[in-house]
Every structure is written in structure tokens, then in C-alpha cells.
Scaffold this motif. Structure first.
Motif, PDB file in Angstrom:
ATOM      1  N   ASP A 106       6.854  -3.167   1.629  1.00  0.00           N
ATOM      2  CA  ASP A 106       8.149  -2.550   1.984  1.00  0.00           C
ATOM      3  C   ASP A 106       8.860  -3.245   3.134  1.00  0.00           C
ATOM      4  N   GLU A 108      16.854   1.908  -0.477  1.00  0.00           N
ATOM      5  CA  GLU A 108      15.774   1.864  -1.469  1.00  0.00           C
ATOM      6  C   GLU A 108      15.870   0.582  -2.310  1.00  0.00           C
ATOM      7  N   TYR A 139      13.202  -2.427  -2.626  1.00  0.00           N
ATOM      8  CA  TYR A 139      12.686  -2.802  -3.954  1.00  0.00           C
ATOM      9  C   TYR A 139      12.811  -4.308  -4.178  1.00  0.00           C
ATOM     10  N   LEU A 164      11.500   8.790   2.739  1.00  0.00           N
ATOM     11  CA  LEU A 164      10.618   8.363   1.644  1.00  0.00           C
ATOM     12  C   LEU A 164      11.245   7.220   0.844  1.00  0.00           C
ATOM     13  N   LYS A 165      12.226   6.528   1.439  1.00  0.00           N
ATOM     14  CA  LYS A 165      12.908   5.444   0.710  1.00  0.00           C
ATOM     15  C   LYS A 165      11.923   4.353   0.304  1.00  0.00           C
ATOM     16  N   PHE A 223       8.665   4.583   0.054  1.00  0.00           N
ATOM     17  CA  PHE A 223       7.697   5.161  -0.874  1.00  0.00           C
ATOM     18  C   PHE A 223       8.269   5.193  -2.294  1.00  0.00           C
ATOM     19  N   HIS A 224       9.504   5.631  -2.418  1.00  0.00           N
ATOM     20  CA  HIS A 224      10.118   5.713  -3.750  1.00  0.00           C
ATOM     21  C   HIS A 224      10.369   4.318  -4.347  1.00  0.00           C
ATOM     22  N   GLN A 281       7.042   3.074  -5.556  1.00  0.00           N
ATOM     23  CA  GLN A 281       6.642   3.801  -6.781  1.00  0.00           C
ATOM     24  C   GLN A 281       7.331   3.206  -8.009  1.00  0.00           C
ATOM     25  N   ARG A 282       8.620   2.881  -7.851  1.00  0.00           N
ATOM     26  CA  ARG A 282       9.378   2.286  -8.953  1.00  0.00           C
ATOM     27  C   ARG A 282       8.819   0.911  -9.318  1.00  0.00           C
ATOM     28  N   ALA A 284       4.777  12.943   0.851  1.00  0.00           N
ATOM     29  CA  ALA A 284       4.339  11.753   0.099  1.00  0.00           C
ATOM     30  C   ALA A 284       3.066  12.067  -0.688  1.00  0.00           C
ATOM     31  N   GLN A 301       3.941  14.014  -3.629  1.00  0.00           N
ATOM     32  CA  GLN A 301       4.625  13.204  -4.652  1.00  0.00           C
ATOM     33  C   GLN A 301       3.764  12.045  -5.181  1.00  0.00           C
TER      34      GLN A 301
END
Ligand SMILES: [Zn+2]
Length: 411
Positions: A62, A93, A97, A127-128, A130-131, A134-135, A169, A172
Motif C-alpha cells: 500500500d 484507493e 491500487y 480503510l482505503k 485495505f479495500h 482486497q481488490r 478490518a 471485513q
């Protein structure tokens, strides 16, 4: 059974290296034998070393690739923490990514097939990260398996709102949680709270710990104590522990036995240790890398990992774990073949054990996750930084890196 492929003349480790054929069907390894007689497509790898992919236990996708927006002039941990904390405010986010994808693709092309990535949560970033990860995990599932360790880089008890985000987190789907006691106003209080949350959500723990070279005060004893009190042996990892690079062999042995007894694994991050540690010295600079191969002798599960890539914590990184194993061997003054082989183990089988991976390894019934290295022996692979030539994930080819070729004059 219809076979999809037979990889012929593969050199596999695990005790004495041996040359075998590996049969693959439906994404699984279905047979391993000196010679498999079957009518199926095959590929002869001519005695080259085949591993079940590299295992990265500690990387920060990240916050990778941000050197264009941060400075690293002093090269200290304090500067790195401050620079990244300031840069984080502008992370979106999609930005996370895109940068993480660049780093992840480099890892894939260097043969990594399992990965634990640490992801920061705090009230600024939310949680940016984290998301985004996840993607990314979903989008690259064809190439590698990622587990996400959510952690509060900037402290927990001193940072109102961080704990709620850590819990969110977990709710989720964070696979495990981490801590960073050295940035907390109350390091032992943070360790206790991390254990409480881990127990509530039945999660493993991976701490950033004891990250300087002053061994006069360490949090490691407290982590050992809490691990045993919680019955969390085999589920706790500590990363960095560079303080252990500054203790004498007798104290190191006592600590190693304590870690082995408590069931705590250690991840050593040589690139970051070398870059950030010892900055107070003008010359004769300490290396700041914990001797993992010595800890192994006492039964501690150890891994060598990448940590940061192209940011103020480590302004380097091609995400090659064979390079990390080689760098470690250089720094730790390792030359014996058995110890060089252990360096390869610390980026393959041992990190798989650290992550409690149930289906890692070249064995019948496991996924056909295979990476062919341009080498014929584990110690040589580390010594020569053997290139991964190609890899298969679940039986499907996931990358190729053909060997370079000389263009001889006159041909
Ligand atoms: Zn880290």
C-alpha cells in the motif's frame, strides 16, 4: 486420469535434492516419481531446481512506489515515518491500487506465489488501503495468494479511532492483525490490546518490533509472555527485531530458545535494516540485520522478506526474494553450502510454515504451484541469484522469463 502436463527431470529439495518427474492434472500435483510413463504433454527442465514458488511474509504494497512524493535525506526511521505519514493524506484507493499493482507484478515475475502484505489503518487513511488491496487480491488470484495483515503503523492507544478501524478490518475479512508497539505511547499496552483483538476474532498476529540497534530495552520479552499467556504459540510473528543484531551470542541463544519455546516466528528484512539502521554512526556502521540463521539453529521459524519498496523506509526494491536471500547471505557472512541452502529455505518452506500454509510444497495433492529456477542446487541458486524461468499457479502458466542469450559474433 488425463494428465495436463508432466514436468520432466525437475530437481526438488526437501532433504537430499533428487531428480523427478511431476505430473499435473486439474491444477493439482497428482504424481511425483523418478520417471512417469504416460501419454501427456511434457516439458523437460533438464535437472533445474523447481520450487513451489517464493513466499513473501512481509511487504507493504500500500505504501510502495512513493519516492516521487517523499524525501529520504537523513535515511532514518523517524524521517521515513514522518514522510509517509504526511504523504498518506493524499492517497486515494485507486492511487494505492495502481502503485500496489506495480509492486505486485514485479513480485509475480520474480516467482512469488504466496504473500502476506501489511496494510495500514488509521483515522487518516481509514480503510482505503485495505479495500484497495482486497481488490488487488481478487484481480491477481490467478497468479498468487495474498493474505492481508491490517495494522496501526502510527500507534494504537495514542491514536483515537485506530482501534475501531482495526476491528472493522477484522470484521471485513483481514486475515490477521499486526502491531507496531515502538510508535505507541504505551508499547506494552498496545501489545496487550492486539492480543485481545486477535483472540476476539481468532486471528494470527504479526508485530513490527524492536526496530533499532539498542538492546538495552526490548519489547520481545513482553510479546513472548503474552503469547504464552494467550496460548497463541505458532500464531505470532515478529518482524525486524534488529535489536537482536546488537546482542552477543550468549544473549542471542537465550532469546532464541525463548522464541522457540513460545512458538514465535521471526522475519528479517535485510534491505530495510541495512538502509535505516546505524545512521547515528559516521563510519564503521553496524549492519543492523538480525542473524536469522543463528535463530534457526535453536528451532525458531524464520523468514527473509522484502518489507518496503521505493519509499523512504527502503528506496530500493525489485521484489526478488532470491535477491533478498542472497543479500542476507552477503550481510550475514554466509558461505557454507548448508547455510546457503537455509537461506533458500527462508524464502520458501520456512515462511510457508510461518504463515501456516496447509497446501504449500511439491507434494501429491497440493496445488501445482511451481517455479523453475535456472539453477541445479539450492545453495547455488542463492549464490548466483538464479533466475526464475517460468512459473505455474494451479497448473496454469502464470509468467515466463526466458533466459538471456548471447549473440555470438559470426552467427
Ligand atoms: Zn514492515
Amino acid at each position: 486420469m488425463a494428465l495436463d502436463l508432466i514436468l520432466r527431470k525437475a530437481c526438488i529439495g526437501g532433504g537430499e535434492p533428487r531428480i523427478v518427474d511431476i505430473a499435473i492434472a486439474d491444477g493439482l500435483i497428482v504424481d511425483i516419481a523418478p520417471q512417469i510413463a504416460a501419454d501427456a504433454p511434457d516439458e523437460d527442465v533438464a535437472g533445474r531446481l523447481v520450487i513451489a514458488g517464493f513466499v513473501e511474509t512481509h511487504i507493504h504494497l500500500d505504501k510502495s512506489c512513493i519516492l516521487d512524493r517523499c524525501k529520504s535525506e537523513q535515511g532514518t526511521l523517524a524521517e521515513a515515518l514522518a514522510e509517509v505519514a504526511a504523504a498518506k493524506g493524499a492517497f486515494s484507493e485507486d492511487d494505492i491500487y495502481r502503485r500496489a499493482r506495480r509492486t505486485l507484478e514485479k513480485s509475480i515475475l520474480h516467482g512469488t506465489m504466496r504473500m502476506r502484505t501489511h496494510v495500514e489503518i488509521d483515522p487518516r487513511i481509514g480503510l482505503k488501503g485495505f479495500h484497495a488491496i482486497q481488490r488487488l487480491r481478487e484481480d491477481y488470484r490467478w497468479a498468487l495468494d495474498i493474505e492481508i495483515c491490517a495494522f496501526p503503523q502510527e500507534g494504537l492507544l495514542n491514536d483515537p479511532g485506530a482501534e475501531e478501524l482495526l476491528i472493522e478490518a477484522c470484521a471485513q475479512g483481514a486475515d490477521l492483525i499486526g502491531g507496531c508497539p515502538y510508535t505507541d505511547r504505551d508499547p506494552h499496552g498496545q501489545i496487550a490490546r492486539i492480543f485481545e483483538i486477535a483472540q476476539a476474532f481468532d486471528r494470527d498476529i504479526d508485530f513490527h518490533l524492536d526496530f533499532d540497534i539498542d538492546p538495552s530495552r526490548m519489547d520481545l520479552d513482553e510479546v513472548c509472555r503474552q503469547t504464552q499467556a494467550a496460548g497463541w504459540g505458532g500464531r505470532v510473528t515478529v518482524g525486524h527485531v534488529t535489536k537482536l543484531s546488537a546482542v552477543d551470542p550468549a544473549r542471542l541463544a537465550v532469546t532464541a530458545n525463548r522464541l522457540a519455546d513460545a512458538g514465535i516466528a521471526v522475519t528479517v528484512l535485510p534491505a530495510t535494516g541495512l538502509y535505516l539502521m546505524g545512521r547515528q554512526h559516521s563510519h564503521d556502521i553496524p549492519r543492523g540485520v538480525t542473524p536469522a540463521h543463528r535463530l534457526l539453529e535453536h528451532g525458531v521459524v524464520c523468514s527473509i522478506a522484502t518489507n518496503n519498496v521505493l519509499n523512504p523506509f527502503t528506496p530500493f526494491g525489485d521484489c526478488s526474494l532470491i535477491r533478498m536471500a542472497n543479500l542476507y547471505a552477503n550481510v550475514a557472512q554466509i558461505g557454507r553450502p548448508s547455510e546457503l541452502t537455509a537461506c533458500l529455505d527462508m524464502v520458501t518452506t520456512l515462511p510457508a510454515k510461518l504463515m501456516s500454509l496447509k497446501n504449500y510444497g511439491i507434494a501429491i495433492g497440493n496445488p501445482a504451484d511451481l517455479v523453475v529456477l535456472d539453477s541445479t542446487a539450492p545453495a547455488l541458486a542463492v549464490a548466483e541469484l538464479a533466475r526464475p524461468l517460468f512459473g505455474m499457479k494451479n497448473g496454469r502458466r502464470s509468467f515466463v522469463c526466458p533466459p538471456p542469450r548471447m549473440l555470438t559474433a559470426g552467427l
